[in-house]
Scaffold this motif. Structure first.
Motif, PDB file in Angstrom:
ATOM      1  N   VAL A  78       0.833  -1.204   0.000  1.00 46.22           N
ATOM      2  CA  VAL A  78       0.000   0.000   0.000  1.00 46.22           C
ATOM      3  C   VAL A  78       0.868   1.254   0.000  1.00 46.22           C
ATOM      4  N   ARG A  79       1.938   1.235   0.765  1.00 45.91           N
ATOM      5  CA  ARG A  79       2.843   2.384   0.761  1.00 45.91           C
ATOM      6  C   ARG A  79       3.451   2.602  -0.620  1.00 45.91           C
ATOM      7  N   ALA A  80       3.844   1.521  -1.274  1.00 45.83           N
ATOM      8  CA  ALA A  80       4.464   1.632  -2.591  1.00 45.83           C
ATOM      9  C   ALA A  80       3.477   2.112  -3.650  1.00 45.83           C
ATOM     10  N   PRO A  85      -4.738   2.562  -3.901  1.00 43.88           N
ATOM     11  CA  PRO A  85      -4.782   1.303  -3.156  1.00 43.88           C
ATOM     12  C   PRO A  85      -4.861   0.075  -4.052  1.00 43.88           C
ATOM     13  N   PRO A  86      -3.998  -0.919  -3.832  1.00 39.24           N
ATOM     14  CA  PRO A  86      -4.039  -2.158  -4.610  1.00 39.24           C
ATOM     15  C   PRO A  86      -5.147  -3.097  -4.163  1.00 39.24           C
ATOM     16  N   PHE A  87      -5.744  -2.827  -2.987  1.00 42.78           N
ATOM     17  CA  PHE A  87      -6.887  -3.592  -2.497  1.00 42.78           C
ATOM     18  C   PHE A  87      -7.645  -2.698  -1.526  1.00 42.78           C
ATOM     19  N   ASP A  88      -8.845  -3.134  -1.142  1.00 43.00           N
ATOM     20  CA  ASP A  88      -9.717  -2.305  -0.300  1.00 43.00           C
ATOM     21  C   ASP A  88      -9.526  -2.529   1.191  1.00 43.00           C
ATOM     22  N   CYS A  89      -9.135  -3.755   1.581  1.00 38.20           N
ATOM     23  CA  CYS A  89      -9.071  -4.093   3.006  1.00 38.20           C
ATOM     24  C   CYS A  89      -7.752  -4.759   3.386  1.00 38.20           C
ATOM     25  N   PHE A  90      -7.266  -4.379   4.561  1.00 38.58           N
ATOM     26  CA  PHE A  90      -6.145  -5.057   5.202  1.00 38.58           C
ATOM     27  C   PHE A  90      -6.670  -6.133   6.155  1.00 38.58           C
ATOM     28  N   VAL A  91      -5.828  -7.134   6.462  1.00 37.70           N
ATOM     29  CA  VAL A  91      -5.971  -7.966   7.655  1.00 37.70           C
ATOM     30  C   VAL A  91      -4.613  -7.935   8.346  1.00 37.70           C
ATOM     31  N   LEU A  92      -4.580  -7.487   9.622  1.00 37.25           N
ATOM     32  CA  LEU A  92      -3.298  -7.191  10.249  1.00 37.25           C
ATOM     33  C   LEU A  92      -3.258  -7.629  11.711  1.00 37.25           C
ATOM     34  N   ASP A  93      -2.071  -8.038  12.138  1.00 39.14           N
ATOM     35  CA  ASP A  93      -1.789  -8.226  13.552  1.00 39.14           C
ATOM     36  C   ASP A  93      -1.390  -6.873  14.143  1.00 39.14           C
ATOM     37  N   GLY A 266      -8.394   5.638   0.827  1.00 35.48           N
ATOM     38  CA  GLY A 266      -8.635   5.857  -0.585  1.00 35.48           C
ATOM     39  C   GLY A 266      -9.232   4.668  -1.300  1.00 35.48           C
ATOM     40  N   ALA A 267      -9.715   3.672  -0.556  1.00 35.73           N
ATOM     41  CA  ALA A 267     -10.289   2.469  -1.176  1.00 35.73           C
ATOM     42  C   ALA A 267     -11.436   2.817  -2.103  1.00 35.73           C
ATOM     43  N   ASP A 268     -11.555   2.066  -3.201  1.00 28.88           N
ATOM     44  CA  ASP A 268     -12.617   2.304  -4.171  1.00 28.88           C
ATOM     45  C   ASP A 268     -13.970   1.806  -3.687  1.00 28.88           C
TER      46      ASP A 268
END
Length: 345
Positions: A78-80, A85-93, A266-268
């Motif tokens: 996402v930073r790069a 945005p290359p996708f709409d949602c993260f899943v993160l620890d 910025g997600a679509d």
């Protein structure tokens, strides 16, 4: 970059994501009926494709394309992308989530759009994230080899346990928090892990194995190690395969952390992202995700916990050890490098 170019680039990225998911999602909609989401490779990917994706489709008519990525890779991608945005949602620890929030990579969460928000314990729906899974970390051991299991983190470094111990480093969340608690047991702190490095070096000639986190369960199943520090997910998975394994919380307490879903800045597809999150925290999805072979601790209060999870009630989570990842993150990369250099060799 002009606005028209920005839109064109987003459309191209969305198209690529749709093409990559086409074999899994025949006839998927490419506009209002779709959403894209990063997902952890392996068990998470399999579980969400099998359970959450069909539920999202049946309840909301929304197709989802998953992009299998580990947490640090999600944040880096996402930073790069520099605002596209290359996708709409993260899943993160928690570690990567803290880093992503500090970098301003999250859209706000509108809790009013989550019909299941009230079903989660207090604090699990925040302004920028929703807890979808809890993890519990402690000591796993072979009860046939050790009818008297270790009781503390310090015990792991004593005979007869140390000779059957499998070590792993700071690459994962469970490895990081376990090693921090070991450091504390030997007089260190959340920022001072020097004591555990000293103990690791002393134990190195004795331990059964030093391995990557992903390799530990296999070593345990093969009998090459009989003790390891890990989460209940791994314990339940091995138990489901018929492996002799038991989970125990050290006397200082089991460790817990959560995995969260977030909407990318910025997600679509913000509206569909909320529908995806709502489907993931629904009782229907959570009840299935907790079963073998997925073994994910649910967070929806309407779900009766399965016996395979080594936890009887969500209330237990509030009594477990937690960590401040805004303190851990500045040191973690150096700890990983040092473990790889001094312990893994």
């Amino acid at each position: 970059m002009t606005k028209s170019h920005l839109i064109s680039r987003r459309a191209a990225l969305a198209g690529l994501g749709a093409l990559s998911a086409a074999p899994l999602l025949p006839g998927r909609a490419y506009a209002s009926g779709s959403v894209t989401a990063a997902i952890y490779p392996g068990t998470w990917d399999e579980a969400y494709r099998a359970i959450v994706a069909p539920l999202l489709k049946s309840r909301h008519g929304v197709d989802i394309a998953f992009d299998p990525l580990f947490a640090v890779d999600q944040v880096a991608k996402v930073r790069a992308a520099r605002g596209v945005p290359p996708f709409d949602c993260f899943v993160l620890d928690p570690g990567p989530a803290a880093a992503a929030q500090a970098a301003g990579l999250f859209e706000p969460i509108d809790a009013s759009k989550l019909t299941n928000a009230a079903k989660l314990p207090a604090g699990m729906v925040t302004s920028h994230g929703v807890t979808v899974n809890a993890q519990v970390v402690g000591i796993c051991y072979n009860p046939k080899k050790f009818p008297n299991p270790p009781k503390t983190w310090v015990d792991l470094f004593k005979s007869p346990y140390v000779e059957r111990l499998g070590l792993t480093g700071f690459q994962t969340t469970f490895g990081t928090v376990a090693l921090i608690e070991m450091a504390k047991a030997f007089g260190g702190s959340i920022t001072n892990v020097e004591p555990i490095f000293a103990e690791l070096k002393k134990a190195l000639p004795k331990v059964a194995a030093v391995a990557t986190p992903a390799a530990l369960p296999g070593l345990f199943q093969q009998g090459q190690i009989d003790i390891m520090y890990t989460n209940t997910n791994n314990a339940a998975t091995l138990k489901g395969r018929g492996v002799d394994i038991a989970f125990i919380a050290p006397e200082s307490g089991a460790i817990t952390f959560t995995t969260t879903l977030h909407i990318v800045k910025g997600a679509d597809n913000v509206a569909n992202a909320h529908k995806y999150i709502d489907a993931a925290i629904s009782a229907e999805a959570q009840a299935k995700l907790q079963l073998s072979p997925y073994n994910m601790i649910p967070v929806n209060k309407d779900v009766k916990l399965s016996d395979n999870l080594d936890i009887k009630s969500l209330d237990e989570l509030s009594k477990m050890v937690t960590h401040d990842w805004t303190v851990i993150n500045p040191n973690r990369a150096a700890w990983i490098e040092r473990f790889n250099k001094e312990i893994t060799k």
